[in-house]
Design a protein around this motif. Sequence first.
Motif, short mmCIF file in Angstrom:
data_model
loop_
_atom_site.label_atom_id
_atom_site.label_comp_id
_atom_site.label_asym_id
_atom_site.label_seq_id
_atom_site.Cartn_x
_atom_site.Cartn_y
_atom_site.Cartn_z
N UNK B 1 0.86 -1.21 0.00
CA UNK B 1 0.00 0.00 0.00
C UNK B 1 0.89 1.25 0.00
N UNK B 2 0.72 2.08 -1.01
CA UNK B 2 1.53 3.29 -1.11
C UNK B 2 0.60 4.49 -1.00
N UNK B 3 0.74 5.22 0.06
CA UNK B 3 -0.19 6.34 0.23
C UNK B 3 0.37 7.65 -0.34
N UNK B 4 1.47 7.54 -1.09
CA UNK B 4 1.97 8.75 -1.73
C UNK B 4 1.28 9.01 -3.06
N UNK B 5 0.57 8.02 -3.58
CA UNK B 5 -0.22 8.27 -4.79
C UNK B 5 -1.54 7.50 -4.73
N UNK B 6 -2.56 8.20 -4.27
CA UNK B 6 -3.85 7.53 -4.13
C UNK B 6 -4.81 7.96 -5.22
N UNK B 7 -4.29 8.63 -6.26
CA UNK B 7 -5.16 9.14 -7.32
C UNK B 7 -5.98 8.03 -7.96
N UNK B 8 -5.31 6.91 -8.24
CA UNK B 8 -6.01 5.79 -8.88
C UNK B 8 -7.15 5.27 -8.00
N UNK B 9 -6.80 5.17 -6.71
CA UNK B 9 -7.77 4.70 -5.73
C UNK B 9 -9.00 5.63 -5.70
N UNK B 10 -8.73 6.92 -5.72
CA UNK B 10 -9.82 7.89 -5.63
C UNK B 10 -10.63 7.96 -6.92
N UNK B 11 -10.00 7.60 -8.02
CA UNK B 11 -10.71 7.65 -9.31
C UNK B 11 -11.80 6.58 -9.39
N UNK B 12 -11.62 5.50 -8.65
CA UNK B 12 -12.63 4.44 -8.66
C UNK B 12 -13.87 4.88 -7.88
N UNK B 13 -15.04 4.50 -8.35
CA UNK B 13 -16.23 4.85 -7.56
C UNK B 13 -16.24 4.10 -6.23
#
Lengths: 430, 400
Positions: B1-13
Amino acid sequence: MADVKKHDTPMVDDLKSGPWPSFADDIEQKGLNGKQACLDLLGQLELSYKHKETHWKHGGIVGVFGYGGGVIGRYSDSPEQFPAIAHFHTVRVNQPASKFYTSAFLRKLCEIWDHRGSGMTNFHGSTGDMVLLGTTTDQLEPIFFDLTHQMGADLGGSGSNLRTPSCCVGKARCEWACIDTQDICYNLTMTYQDELHRPAFPYKFKFKVSGCPNDCVAAIARSDCAIIGTWRDDIRIDQEAVKAYVGGELKPNAGAHSDRDWGPFDIQKEVIDLCPANCMWMEDGELKIDNRECTRCMHCINVMPEALRPGTDTGATILVGAKAPILEGAQLATLAIPFIKLNKDDDYENLKDFVDKCWDWWMEEGKNRERFGELIQRQSLQEFIRRAELKPIPQMVKEPRSNPYVFWSEDEVPGGWKRDVKEFRARHAA
Amino acid sequence: MDNTNIAELLAKPYDPELAEKLYDPKKPMENRITDIGPPHYEQFFPPIIKKNYGKWKSHEIIQPGVIKYVSETGDVCYAVRCGSARLITTDTIREICEIADKYCEGYVRWTTRNNVEFHVTDEETLKALLDDLKGRKYPGGSYKFPVGGTGAGITNIVHTQGWVHCHTPAIDASGVVKAVMDELFDYFGSHKLPAQVRIALACCLNMCGAVHCSDIAILGIHRKPPLVEDERITGVCEIPLAVAACPLGAIKPATVEINGEKKKTVRVNENRCMFCGNCYTMCPAMPLADGEGDGIAILVGGKISNRLSAPKFSKLVIPYIPNEPPRWPSAVKAVKNILEKYAEGANKYERVGEWAERIGWERFFEVCDIPFTEKSIDDYRLAYDTYRTTTQFKWTVHTD
């Protein structure tokens, strides 16, 4: 309108009027849109306004598996009247350093919280967390799984552990930041995840990081370890800008006094004469500073931000032991390290060495619910200095002691303390 | 788990059923992600902030609530500061997101004092944003996003939870803050005070709101000693912890007879109680709250900044004001009175505490027309440090 029941709340309703943002109106709207918990909360608040007493029960231990903090149990004492808030636990979510967000992040949080909780929050809690107000025990693990799996977020601290560290806006938007507050805050938070999630301390411990002595996160008043940016070279001066302030072209204090006529700016009266160190003067139309005498209070820099800036040999002053009154009385933080260079490249190793020494002492000697500052008071600043392996310097005190009750140790006195009373009496008749 | 880039995670509904699929109470460690810490801050920086990190040169408050920052790169950023109730719903947060999306490329920030800050880079967008914010109101008429909180004025009141969500409060928090800010609203959106005035509220002596270093502190206090529930106490707390909780040693172990059965409990030496509430924190069977007894104390003159004078504690000047929900008129009046007397009497740049020290605390009580009582004389630890040990004092109504 959704199938919800609004309680009769005349007193709470009165708080919907007036210009300041009304929490009562916000919560009522949310309730009328389908969240019974919101309406029950306002109903219980009305009851509190009537009785002038809280209707929340004392605590209750709840949490997520493997963590000893981050969730605070809360139960209504009037669950029959307000069933939607009968169980109403708090979840603390660790905020990103200095509280910048994207709408994508916040919306995800809102979706989780509408689905699994009351829809009410504190943005933010006093320590800095995003605080989600009100959910049931069975939702705690799902909330934690949602936070970690769907938005890369984690819980904050509560109880006798490291509390969520916080910092000011720092270099992100402030020209006075002498240290990288966000990076230090993030680094400490990540380094001490175990201490943050699993209580092993005598009581809470707080880090706060401010970029300059203006101390916008109140580190000196509120943190067991305050990290406050400072500098040890000369204040940078732009003499042309000084002239512009004197000539009235620039507004003093960045325009902070704009709605009142204080007369024309007077650099002698408003800056030089107010300097607590008396280390400034005008000479041939130029502002001069005796930087060796400067105590870095920030006043001149605050008044003339276009003309004066902190120096470039920057680092932090470390102060320890601040706390609110419970229990031995409020304490401001005490100066421990006058200047420490804080380097991202070495992972702030020197700071963490110091922290480890403090914690070793506190975890060994601290009593249950004794804050770090209270331990210093109980065992003395000298003992702290010894345990943290610091050098006693006059900067650590306001003034030297006035009583002579010094705890000399035996090895400091020639011949030690072992004496023969017969020999003494041979010299002095009884 | 890498919390320095959560953009992908946030892009998912958001998947409302995912957690139930992943979490198995019988195997609690399965699929569990722990100790990832907060998401890395940098991915939330607006582009202008990211580009100019560490390069800011100076700033100017161009109007109350709007700060213009200039970078060494020549870039300019305007921060628009808005008040908020702090206790806000997801609907309000969503509205903040909508504003952020419309004017600020989807970025927003909160301050330490619970203000919301929007960042824009040109004057046209700034004007449109300000106009938009002005028009947003809750149905009852209050502003959702009043602009202000900068410079020599009043900013948001840092506060605690009160009756809304806490088990130890002596007063409400949100209601008192709303009542005070409604009355002082004009000072939020203007720069007419001698310096900034920081007001804070804590609903009991635990001071989650850390009011102890505020210009004006509103503090909830109890005034009745704890009740002791003899029948319940051994079931809900450890007697030695309850005894040890009292900083004044006023709690002693005791034995009582209930229905012919001997039960361990405690007794409180009520004359020694200073109503700190620490016993109740440790023991739920010792409640203090009381509608008649509880109320507000006002403390003034604290500060945190190291500017000019050293940080200092707030001092207790009004020992008790009764709880008067929903609008607490006496407390509001007391706060406003102190604020206005300060505004009249203080020099430019002088904080409330610096003003009180310059004119003398005896003069402060006279000027503010606040009766001085023995309650303002310290009698706890280090009390002697506050006694006057000089012949220097001022003649006031107290000596006439």
